[in-house]
Design an enzyme around this catalytic site. Structure first.
Site, short mmCIF file in Angstrom:
data_model
loop_
_atom_site.label_atom_id
_atom_site.label_comp_id
_atom_site.label_asym_id
_atom_site.label_seq_id
_atom_site.Cartn_x
_atom_site.Cartn_y
_atom_site.Cartn_z
N ASP A 96 48.75 49.66 43.31
CA ASP A 96 49.78 49.86 42.27
C ASP A 96 49.12 49.91 40.69
O ASP A 96 49.75 50.18 39.85
CB ASP A 96 50.75 48.50 42.22
N ASP B 39 48.87 42.35 45.57
CA ASP B 39 49.81 42.09 44.49
C ASP B 39 50.37 43.30 43.86
O ASP B 39 49.52 44.15 43.60
CB ASP B 39 49.04 41.30 43.40
N ASP C 181 45.88 47.10 48.78
CA ASP C 181 45.78 46.07 47.56
C ASP C 181 46.99 45.27 47.99
O ASP C 181 47.87 45.76 48.86
CB ASP C 181 45.90 46.58 46.16
#
Length: 238
Positions: free
Chosen positions: A198, A24, A22
């Site tokens: 995250d 961001d 991922d």
């Protein structure tokens, strides 16, 4: 902060290995999509009051797991999709230099490079559109990017509609599977698969790979990771 510990996986000659990231909150501490919206205000391409308020509201919806991705893409592209290619390229360059470059940490770069050096096929898989994220993936030295594609009309102008399957939540699995299929591969033919994220929005793909890694996780994902015994990695302080 020293570079993060890298836990190498066993080399399986039966199939290729993929490392999915991922973007961001995972490889960079901020959210590039939300930041690009704020940058549109800085450039004077969007109204400071109304655009900022809606941009922040959409970001909160993302954090809460209730984002309507079609509605968000229509909004987030509205400030730039009618600009010329030259204007957009200029904005991308400024955004990279002023906003993103300070977020490219040695720890994140090192993690990506270690997977590349190990021979893994590295992909960035993000729910942010490719107009924003292609230069960021390039800065990490990652050619393979799966992001939201924005539809263009017959004249090549962006419409604000999503082209194809959005790489968001379950859509990330579909997009990765399409990427694999284009290379004659399936999940069961991989020697190893790992995904760093995250966010709880990425639970579908985290649950699909062999090695899920909660990376700089929010409280929700950290709780799930601890409960399930997933590795937790912190690349930078939030």
């Amino acid at each position: 902060m020293s570079p993060p510990a890298f836990v190498p996986h066993a080399v399986d000659p039966a199939g290729p290995r993929i490392a999915l990231f991922d973007l961001d909150g995972t490889l960079i501490p901020g959210d590039s999509d939300q930041a690009f919206g704020e940058f549109m205000v800085t450039l004077g391409w969007a109204d400071a009051t109304t655009h900022r308020a809606r941009n922040n509201a959409f970001y909160q919806q993302y954090l809460d797991g209730v984002l309507d991705i079609d509605e968000y893409v229509a909004f987030s592209t509205s400030a730039w999709r009618e600009r010329t290619a030259e204007e957009l390229a200029w904005a991308q360059q400024r955004f990279m230099a002023e906003i993103i470059a300070p977020q490219l940490t040695p720890q994140a770069r090192a993690l990506v490079r270690r997977h590349q050096d190990a021979g893994d096929r590295v992909l960035i898989v993000t729910a942010t559109n490719v107009v924003v994220t292609r230069p960021i993936a390039d800065a990490f030295g990652v050619p393979e990017l799966i992001g939201i594609e924005v539809q263009r009309d017959a004249q090549g102008r962006y419409t604000g509609l999503i082209d194809g399957t959005p790489s968001f939540r379950e859509g990330k699995i579909a997009r990765v599977e399409a990427w694999l299929a284009a290379r004659g591969l399936r999940w069961d033919q991989l020697g190893h698969s790992v995904f760093y994220s995250d966010s709880t929005n990425d639970l579908p793909l985290l649950e699909r790979v062999q090695e899920p890694v909660a990376t700089n996780p929010g409280p929700g994902l950290e709780a799930i990771a601890r409960e399930r015994g997933w590795r937790i990695l912190r690349l930078f302080d939030r």
